[in-house]
Design a protein around this motif. Structure first.
Motif, short mmCIF file in Angstrom:
data_model
loop_
_atom_site.label_atom_id
_atom_site.label_comp_id
_atom_site.label_asym_id
_atom_site.label_seq_id
_atom_site.Cartn_x
_atom_site.Cartn_y
_atom_site.Cartn_z
N TYR A 29 -1.72 2.19 1.88
CA TYR A 29 -2.40 1.65 0.74
C TYR A 29 -3.73 2.33 0.54
O TYR A 29 -4.53 2.14 1.81
CB TYR A 29 -2.82 0.08 0.84
N ASP A 30 -4.15 2.91 -0.49
CA ASP A 30 -5.43 3.64 -0.84
C ASP A 30 -5.71 4.83 0.16
O ASP A 30 -6.77 5.11 0.49
CB ASP A 30 -6.52 2.83 -0.32
N LYS A 31 -4.62 5.60 0.72
CA LYS A 31 -4.58 6.80 1.51
C LYS A 31 -3.94 7.97 0.83
O LYS A 31 -2.77 7.77 0.11
CB LYS A 31 -3.93 6.47 2.86
#
Length: 131
Positions: free
Chosen positions: A72-74
């Protein structure tokens, strides 16, 4: 930290009661077995008892949900992300001391996990422990 300081930190106006840890072990095991791997891992910080339970977690499911949570969010193209993924899975496998009843490894198409020898080692280690 003194016992009094711990009590003050935990006290939110009512006496904190840990009802789950006081359940019979077989009930705790049933609850624990139903948790996704992320939530099961989070229980290890609750107490020494829960840390020991995490080491016996029988359902190692690294599925789409696991990768969605981990990534997530990478930026999946960042080489450090792949290192983090392999380190996380390796750490989980190293901590596990109990029988593995379920092992599921989903590899996202856009994550070149197949290029790393770790995956082969994970599978060999657990096939060896089963046989």
């Amino acid at each position: 930290m003194s016992s009094d300081a711990k009590t003050r930190r935990l006290d939110c106006g009512t006496a904190a009661v840990d009802r789950i840890s006081n359940l019979p072990r077989n009930i705790i095991d049933l609850i624990f077995d139903c948790l996704p791997i992320h939530d099961a891992a989070r229980t290890s910080v609750l107490s020494k008892t829960w840390r020991a339970l995490w080491g016996l977690y029988p359902n190692l499911v690294f599925d789409e949900f696991f990768f969605d949570q981990l990534l997530y969010d990478k930026d999946e193209q960042d080489p450090n992300v792949l290192l983090e993924v392999t380190r996380t899975i390796s750490d989980i496998l190293l901590v596990n001391r109990g029988p593995i009843l379920k092992f599921h490894l989903f590899v996202p198409d856009d994550l070149p996990l197949h290029q790393y020898r770790h995956m082969d080692l994970w599978i060999r280690k657990h096939i060896k422990s089963w046989g």
